[in-house]
Write an enzyme that holds these catalytic residues in place. Structure first.
Site, mmCIF file in Angstrom:
data_model
loop_
_atom_site.group_PDB
_atom_site.id
_atom_site.type_symbol
_atom_site.label_atom_id
_atom_site.label_comp_id
_atom_site.label_asym_id
_atom_site.label_seq_id
_atom_site.Cartn_x
_atom_site.Cartn_y
_atom_site.Cartn_z
ATOM 1 N N THR A 8 99.341 124.416 11.172
ATOM 2 C CA THR A 8 98.951 123.078 10.728
ATOM 3 C C THR A 8 99.683 122.734 9.442
ATOM 4 O O THR A 8 99.965 123.617 8.635
ATOM 5 C CB THR A 8 97.421 122.970 10.479
ATOM 6 O OG1 THR A 8 97.118 121.635 10.046
ATOM 7 C CG2 THR A 8 96.910 123.948 9.440
ATOM 8 N N ASN A 10 98.210 120.527 7.544
ATOM 9 C CA ASN A 10 97.120 119.880 6.820
ATOM 10 C C ASN A 10 96.299 120.940 6.069
ATOM 11 O O ASN A 10 95.576 121.734 6.670
ATOM 12 C CB ASN A 10 96.246 119.119 7.835
ATOM 13 C CG ASN A 10 95.182 118.279 7.163
ATOM 14 O OD1 ASN A 10 94.526 118.723 6.239
ATOM 15 N ND2 ASN A 10 95.010 117.058 7.643
ATOM 16 N N GLY A 12 93.724 120.619 4.206
ATOM 17 C CA GLY A 12 92.271 120.451 4.329
ATOM 18 C C GLY A 12 91.736 121.166 5.559
ATOM 19 O O GLY A 12 90.710 121.855 5.507
ATOM 20 N N LYS A 13 92.434 121.040 6.677
ATOM 21 C CA LYS A 13 92.022 121.735 7.905
ATOM 22 C C LYS A 13 92.073 123.249 7.703
ATOM 23 O O LYS A 13 91.183 123.976 8.138
ATOM 24 C CB LYS A 13 92.992 121.409 9.046
ATOM 25 C CG LYS A 13 92.924 120.031 9.600
ATOM 26 C CD LYS A 13 93.912 119.978 10.772
ATOM 27 C CE LYS A 13 93.934 118.645 11.453
ATOM 28 N NZ LYS A 13 94.819 118.663 12.638
ATOM 29 N N ASP A 77 93.904 119.253 17.106
ATOM 30 C CA ASP A 77 94.180 117.845 16.884
ATOM 31 C C ASP A 77 92.838 117.155 16.713
ATOM 32 O O ASP A 77 91.904 117.396 17.485
ATOM 33 C CB ASP A 77 94.957 117.253 18.063
ATOM 34 C CG ASP A 77 95.764 116.045 17.615
ATOM 35 O OD1 ASP A 77 96.535 116.181 16.645
ATOM 36 O OD2 ASP A 77 95.615 114.966 18.203
ATOM 37 N N GLY A 151 91.339 113.267 3.992
ATOM 38 C CA GLY A 151 91.488 112.267 5.048
ATOM 39 C C GLY A 151 90.430 111.161 4.979
ATOM 40 O O GLY A 151 90.232 110.517 3.946
ATOM 41 N N ASP A 153 87.256 111.472 5.073
ATOM 42 C CA ASP A 153 85.934 111.932 4.614
ATOM 43 C C ASP A 153 85.212 110.934 3.691
ATOM 44 O O ASP A 153 83.988 110.788 3.794
ATOM 45 C CB ASP A 153 86.053 113.294 3.906
ATOM 46 C CG ASP A 153 86.216 114.437 4.904
ATOM 47 O OD1 ASP A 153 85.974 114.213 6.113
ATOM 48 O OD2 ASP A 153 86.586 115.549 4.483
ATOM 49 N N HIS A 180 82.712 117.936 13.347
ATOM 50 C CA HIS A 180 83.511 118.125 14.557
ATOM 51 C C HIS A 180 84.275 119.453 14.497
ATOM 52 O O HIS A 180 84.241 120.238 15.423
ATOM 53 C CB HIS A 180 84.480 116.935 14.672
ATOM 54 C CG HIS A 180 85.127 116.580 13.364
ATOM 55 N ND1 HIS A 180 84.395 116.188 12.266
ATOM 56 C CD2 HIS A 180 86.410 116.634 12.933
ATOM 57 C CE1 HIS A 180 85.207 115.993 11.230
ATOM 58 N NE2 HIS A 180 86.437 116.265 11.617
#
Ligand code: ITT
Length: 206
Positions: A8, A10, A12-13, A77, A151, A153, A180
Site C-alpha cells: 500500500t 497509504n 494510514g492504512k 481497496d 482521508g 475520517d 470497515h
C-alpha cells in the site's frame, strides 16, 4: 510472530493494520522491492473487489519475479459510498479526496447524509488468494471534525459510535473496533488463526 507484507502507498492504512494485527501476533511490514514500494496500476472498475484482485495479481507477479512467492501479501481497496450520490465517490475515493477534499464533499450534500465505507482486502497466503470484506454504515457530518485518522475520517460519523463523533475524533483502537477495515482485517485474522498452519505464511520467530 508471523509476518504479512502489506502492499500500500497509504500510511494510514498501514498503521491501522499494524495496530490491529500486531497485538494478535502478526507483524505487518510494508511490501517493498529493492527498498521501494512498487507502483501498481489500478484498473478502471466500479468494483472494489475487481480493483483489489488486480492489485493482488500484480503483487503476486512481483513476488514471483523476486523468488518470494512463498511469502504472504496483503492489499486492500477501500471506498466511501454516499447514498444520495450513487456509487460516488466509491472507487474514485482517492481521486475525489485529492481533487475536492472533504470540503468539496460537504458542499455537495444537503439533508440526506447517509453513507458507508467498504474495504475489500485480498491476501496471498503463499498458496492462494483469499478475500475479506468489511463495511461500516454511517453519516456524513455537516462540518469537518477531528484530527485523528486520515482521508475522509473528519467527515464520517459511524452509526456504531455515539452517532456524533467522526472517525477523526476517535482513537485508532476505537475506530478499528467498528470500522470497515477493522471488520475486514478481523475476518482475515480469524481465517489465519483457523488455518494458519496450512497457509504457508513463513514464521520469522518460532
Ligand atoms: P493503496 O496504495 O492501498 O491503494 P489508496 O490511498 O490509493 O492506497 P484506496 O484507493 O483504497 O487507497 O482508498 C481510497 C481513498 O479512500 C483514499 O483517498 C483513502 O485515503 C480513503 N480512505 C480509505 N480508507 C479510509 C478510512 O478508513 N478512513 C478515511 N478515508 C479512507
Amino acid at each position: 510472530m508471523a509476518t504479512l507484507n502489506f502492499l500500500t502507498g497509504n500510511q494510514g492504512k498501514l498503521s491501522e493494520a499494524q495496530d490491529l494485527l500486531g497485538p494478535l501476533g502478526y507483524e505487518i511490514q510494508p511490501f517493498e522491492i529493492d527498498g521501494e514500494i512498487p507502483d501498481i496500476i489500478e484498473p478502471q472498475s466500479e468494483s472494489l473487489t475487481t480493483v483489489a484482485l488486480a492489485k493482488i495479481a500484480q503483487g503476486v507477479e512481483l513476488l514471483a519475479a523476486s523468488n518470494r512467492l512463498h511469502e504472504s501479501l496483503l492489499v486492500e481497496d477501500s471506498g466511501l459510498f454516499i447514498d444520495s450520490l450513487p456509487e460516488f465517490p466509491g472507487v474514485y475515493s482517492a481521486y475525489v479526496l485529492k481533487s475536492v477534499g472533504c470540503e468539496g464533499i460537504l458542499k455537495l450534500l444537503d439533508k440526506e447524509r447517509g453513507a458507508h465505507f467498504k474495504t475489500v482486502a485480498a491476501l496471498w497466503t503463499g498458496q492462494a488468494v483469499e478475500v475479506f470484506v468489511g463495511t461500516c454504515m454511517g453519516q456524513i457530518s455537516t462540518e469537518i471534525k477531528g484530527q485523528e485518522g486520515f482521508g475522509y475520517d473528519p467527515i464520517f460519523i459511524p452509526n456504531d459510535g455515539d452517532g456524533d463523533r467522526t472517525f477523526a475524533q476517535m482513537s485508532a483502537d476505537e475506530k478499528s473496533s467498528i470500522s470497515h477495515r477493522g471488520r475486514a482485517l478481523r475476518a482475515l485474522f480469524e481465517y489465519l488463526n483457523g488455518t494458519e498452519p496450512d497457509v504457508g505464511i513463513p514464521k520469522t520467530d518460532p
